[in-house]
Design a protein around this motif. Structure first.
Motif, PDB file in Angstrom:
ATOM      1  N   ALA A  64       0.274  -1.367  -0.243  1.00  0.00           N
ATOM      2  CA  ALA A  64      -0.102  -0.581   0.069  1.00  0.00           C
ATOM      3  C   ALA A  64       0.604   1.125   0.166  1.00  0.00           C
ATOM      4  O   ALA A  64       2.213   1.417   0.135  1.00  0.00           O
ATOM      5  N   HIS A  65       0.247   2.277  -0.277  1.00  0.00           N
ATOM      6  CA  HIS A  65       1.118   3.743  -0.498  1.00  0.00           C
ATOM      7  C   HIS A  65       1.292   4.168   1.327  1.00  0.00           C
ATOM      8  O   HIS A  65       2.267   5.110   0.862  1.00  0.00           O
ATOM      9  N   GLU A  66       0.052   3.570   1.652  1.00  0.00           N
ATOM     10  CA  GLU A  66       0.237   4.464   2.980  1.00  0.00           C
ATOM     11  C   GLU A  66       0.494   2.754   4.087  1.00  0.00           C
ATOM     12  O   GLU A  66      -0.002   2.277   3.634  1.00  0.00           O
ATOM     13  N   VAL A  67       1.406   2.540   4.986  1.00  0.00           N
ATOM     14  CA  VAL A  67       1.566   1.161   6.207  1.00  0.00           C
ATOM     15  C   VAL A  67       0.914   2.096   7.260  1.00  0.00           C
ATOM     16  O   VAL A  67       0.929   3.335   8.087  1.00  0.00           O
ATOM     17  N   THR A  68       0.828   1.297   8.455  1.00  0.00           N
ATOM     18  CA  THR A  68       0.882   1.792   9.842  1.00  0.00           C
ATOM     19  C   THR A  68       2.094   1.563   9.926  1.00  0.00           C
ATOM     20  O   THR A  68       3.554   1.634   9.282  1.00  0.00           O
ATOM     21  N   LEU A  69       2.594   2.394  10.707  1.00  0.00           N
ATOM     22  CA  LEU A  69       3.744   3.103  11.473  1.00  0.00           C
ATOM     23  C   LEU A  69       4.444   1.706  11.758  1.00  0.00           C
ATOM     24  O   LEU A  69       5.450   0.958  11.552  1.00  0.00           O
ATOM     25  N   ARG A  70       3.918   0.876  12.539  1.00  0.00           N
ATOM     26  CA  ARG A  70       4.211  -0.139  12.630  1.00  0.00           C
ATOM     27  C   ARG A  70       5.047  -1.157  11.326  1.00  0.00           C
ATOM     28  O   ARG A  70       5.732  -2.006  11.793  1.00  0.00           O
ATOM     29  N   GLU A  71       4.790  -1.022  10.856  1.00  0.00           N
ATOM     30  CA  GLU A  71       4.821  -1.916   9.104  1.00  0.00           C
ATOM     31  C   GLU A  71       5.954  -1.735   8.861  1.00  0.00           C
ATOM     32  O   GLU A  71       7.205  -1.894   8.015  1.00  0.00           O
ATOM     33  N   GLU A  72       5.809  -0.162   9.294  1.00  0.00           N
ATOM     34  CA  GLU A  72       7.099   0.645   8.868  1.00  0.00           C
ATOM     35  C   GLU A  72       8.397   0.691   9.512  1.00  0.00           C
ATOM     36  O   GLU A  72       9.132   0.180   8.595  1.00  0.00           O
ATOM     37  N   ALA A 100       1.018   4.511  21.322  1.00  0.00           N
ATOM     38  CA  ALA A 100      -0.366   4.978  20.609  1.00  0.00           C
ATOM     39  C   ALA A 100       0.260   4.988  18.838  1.00  0.00           C
ATOM     40  O   ALA A 100      -0.712   5.744  17.888  1.00  0.00           O
ATOM     41  N   ALA A 101       1.121   5.368  18.704  1.00  0.00           N
ATOM     42  CA  ALA A 101       1.926   5.432  16.909  1.00  0.00           C
ATOM     43  C   ALA A 101       1.521   4.346  15.838  1.00  0.00           C
ATOM     44  O   ALA A 101       2.138   4.505  15.160  1.00  0.00           O
ATOM     45  N   LEU A 102       1.980   3.664  16.502  1.00  0.00           N
ATOM     46  CA  LEU A 102       2.340   2.016  15.781  1.00  0.00           C
ATOM     47  C   LEU A 102       0.817   2.018  15.283  1.00  0.00           C
ATOM     48  O   LEU A 102       1.446   1.265  13.828  1.00  0.00           O
ATOM     49  N   THR A 103      -0.364   2.161  15.387  1.00  0.00           N
ATOM     50  CA  THR A 103      -1.451   2.514  14.750  1.00  0.00           C
ATOM     51  C   THR A 103      -2.384   3.669  13.595  1.00  0.00           C
ATOM     52  O   THR A 103      -2.888   3.556  12.723  1.00  0.00           O
TER      53      THR A 103
END
Length: 203
Positions: A64-72, A100-103
């Motif tokens: 995806a062009h955008e991912v969760t911070l966890r995936e990044e 809280a930032a991971l999602t």
């Protein structure tokens, strides 16, 4: 479901190109060659596997062009593992993230080029060990990302020059968020560079 946005292919291609920059590939292959010559075959095989996984993730057209911070961060940690083999005890990377930032959703492959710049221009030229910190937290409805190194800092002759990688990052953020974002770079000669990014939270 993560919020997604469609980017022109030029922006996506630029992002992917930043992940597989030739000097990183060449340096990694040279490190593998050194491990083989030193008969450290298990370490060489492990490094090959890590590089293969990293390339597969960065070139995945379905990502995806955008991912969760966890995936990044999962992608970033794989990249860092490879760099740590190359730099050995000369490189320390610390990742501190508010749960809280991971999602929160962010542009795919946003952090790695910034960390790569920190290692290449901040840590590599040093004769002593260096450190890169990756920080993230949520404040209100805004996500704050920070990448900082304790390297040499930007030359005083070009304090405003940020390079192609950061210019591409600015262009991507402008395309996605317009004026609803902030990217700042600060440098202290001999003490390092800090890149701070502020984005709206998109769960």
């Amino acid at each position: 479901m993560a919020w997604r946005t469609s980017l022109p292919k030029s922006h996506n291609a630029a992002a992917m190109q930043a992940q597989v920059e030739p000097h990183f590939l060449f340096n990694t292959m040279n490190t593998i060659a050194v491990l083989v010559r030193e008969q450290k075959n298990d370490a060489a095989v492990t490094l090959i596997a890590r590089l293969s996984t990293l390339l597969r993730m960065s070139l995945d057209q379905n990502r995806a062009h955008e991912v969760t911070l966890r995936e990044e961060l999962d992608f970033l940690e794989r990249y860092v593992e490879i760099q740590k083999v190359r730099f050995s005890d000369r490189l320390e990377v610390n990742i501190a993230v508010d749960p809280a930032a991971l999602t929160v959703s962010i542009p795919n492959l946003l952090l790695q080029p910034i960390v790569a710049n920190a290692i290449l221009h901040g840590i590599a030229p040093k004769t002593t060990p260096g450190r890169v910190d990756v920080l993230a937290h949520v404040e209100g409805k805004r996500l704050h990302l920070e990448v900082r190194d304790d390297g040499l800092g930007l030359p005083s002759t070009r304090p405003g020059k940020t390079g192609i990688g950061l210019a591409n990052t600015r262009a991507r953020l402008e395309k996605i968020y317009g004026a609803n974002h902030r990217l700042t770079l600060t440098s202290e000669p001999g003490r390092g560079v800090t890149v701070h990014i502020e984005l709206p939270c998109r769960p």
